[in-house]
Design an enzyme around this catalytic site. Sequence first.
Site, PDB file in Angstrom:
ATOM      1  CE  LYS A  48      -3.818  -2.343   2.296  1.00 27.41           C
ATOM      2  NZ  LYS A  48      -4.655  -2.556   3.466  1.00 27.41           N
ATOM      3  CD  GLN A  92      -3.606  -3.847   6.722  1.00 30.34           C
ATOM      4  OE1 GLN A  92      -3.547  -2.888   5.963  1.00 30.34           O
ATOM      5  NE2 GLN A  92      -4.001  -5.034   6.314  1.00 30.34           N
ATOM      6  CG  ASP A 115      -9.987  -0.162   3.622  1.00 33.39           C
ATOM      7  OD1 ASP A 115      -9.454  -0.432   2.529  1.00 33.39           O
ATOM      8  OD2 ASP A 115      -9.400  -0.231   4.709  1.00 33.39           O
TER       9      ASP A 115
END
Length: 273
Positions: A48, A92, A115
């Site tokens: 990422k 995360q 997300d």
Amino acid sequence: MIIISGTETRKKLLEDYKKTIEKENLDIGLSIIQVGDNPSSNTYIRNKLKYTTEVGIKSELIKLDEDVSEEKVIKLIKKLNKDPKVTGIILQSPLPAHIDFTKCARLISDEKDVDGFSEENLFSIRDNNEKIIPCTVKGILRLFEAYDINLEGKNVVVIGRSNIVGRPLADALINRNATVTLCHSKTKDMKEHTKRADIVVSAVGKPKLITKGMVKKDFIGIDVGINVVNGKLVGDFAKNTYEKASFITPVPGGVGPMTVAMIIDNLIELKRK
Ligand code: NAP
């Protein structure tokens, strides 16, 4: 049979994102929160950071100790929500057991929800008024577009009903006029469903869950599953399914590369808003 390459598709997309960010002078900041030191999280985070930085995004990793309190994580999210330099926040997963992932992730403001896990963003798909789509789902939709796969009227079987993949994907496919069947661990005789499907998506995480006898000739296979077998990465589709496929995503190199690309896609979308 055509192998759908997420790696190639991502390569082209990353070039476009870089140009867009430069041309529109988009000042994008990404904050990734990690709790503890999970080895697979470390790999995902490294990717990422790598790809977002390459296209000109200012990305930072905030790494907290494994034993940090839930209250501290919540405080940090609230601080980042208010920080004008932060365009998007990623919490995360997995988190240690004493921290509730869903509760914390849903505190990320809708405007910074890269997300696409917030209630409003998830409901927007259900409501056919799509806002920020979860990255894996968006990545799959982009692969259909990249390979000119028309979804209208297609019989699609989605296997897996998680809130981050299966369910929002089923909703997004319905929005694109597919006829969708959602299967899960309690589905009886899954083969009866997959045999009739034009497109089979497996988001389970079980090697060889889908075998040759379960699919029809010229089916399209989307393999979301990630499994490690004898040290090698494999998906949910057995290799013998490839003989019957018209298109199929490999593992590795299919859906996975698209997920990280869609983080950038969502960040650009959030910034433009
Ligand atoms: P999850 O939350 O564990 O959900 C798995 C789903 O599979 C559940 O709905 C479960 O049913 C269903 N299932 C389990 N065994 C089954 C069986 N034998 N037959 C039919 N359905 C079964 O997983 P997830 O987070 O959605 O992830 C799924 C897989 O995709 C994992 O391998 C994950 O690593 C991978 N993944 C890949 C990417 C990528 O970028 N490529 C992104 C996200 C996830 P119940 O609901 O009945 O328990």
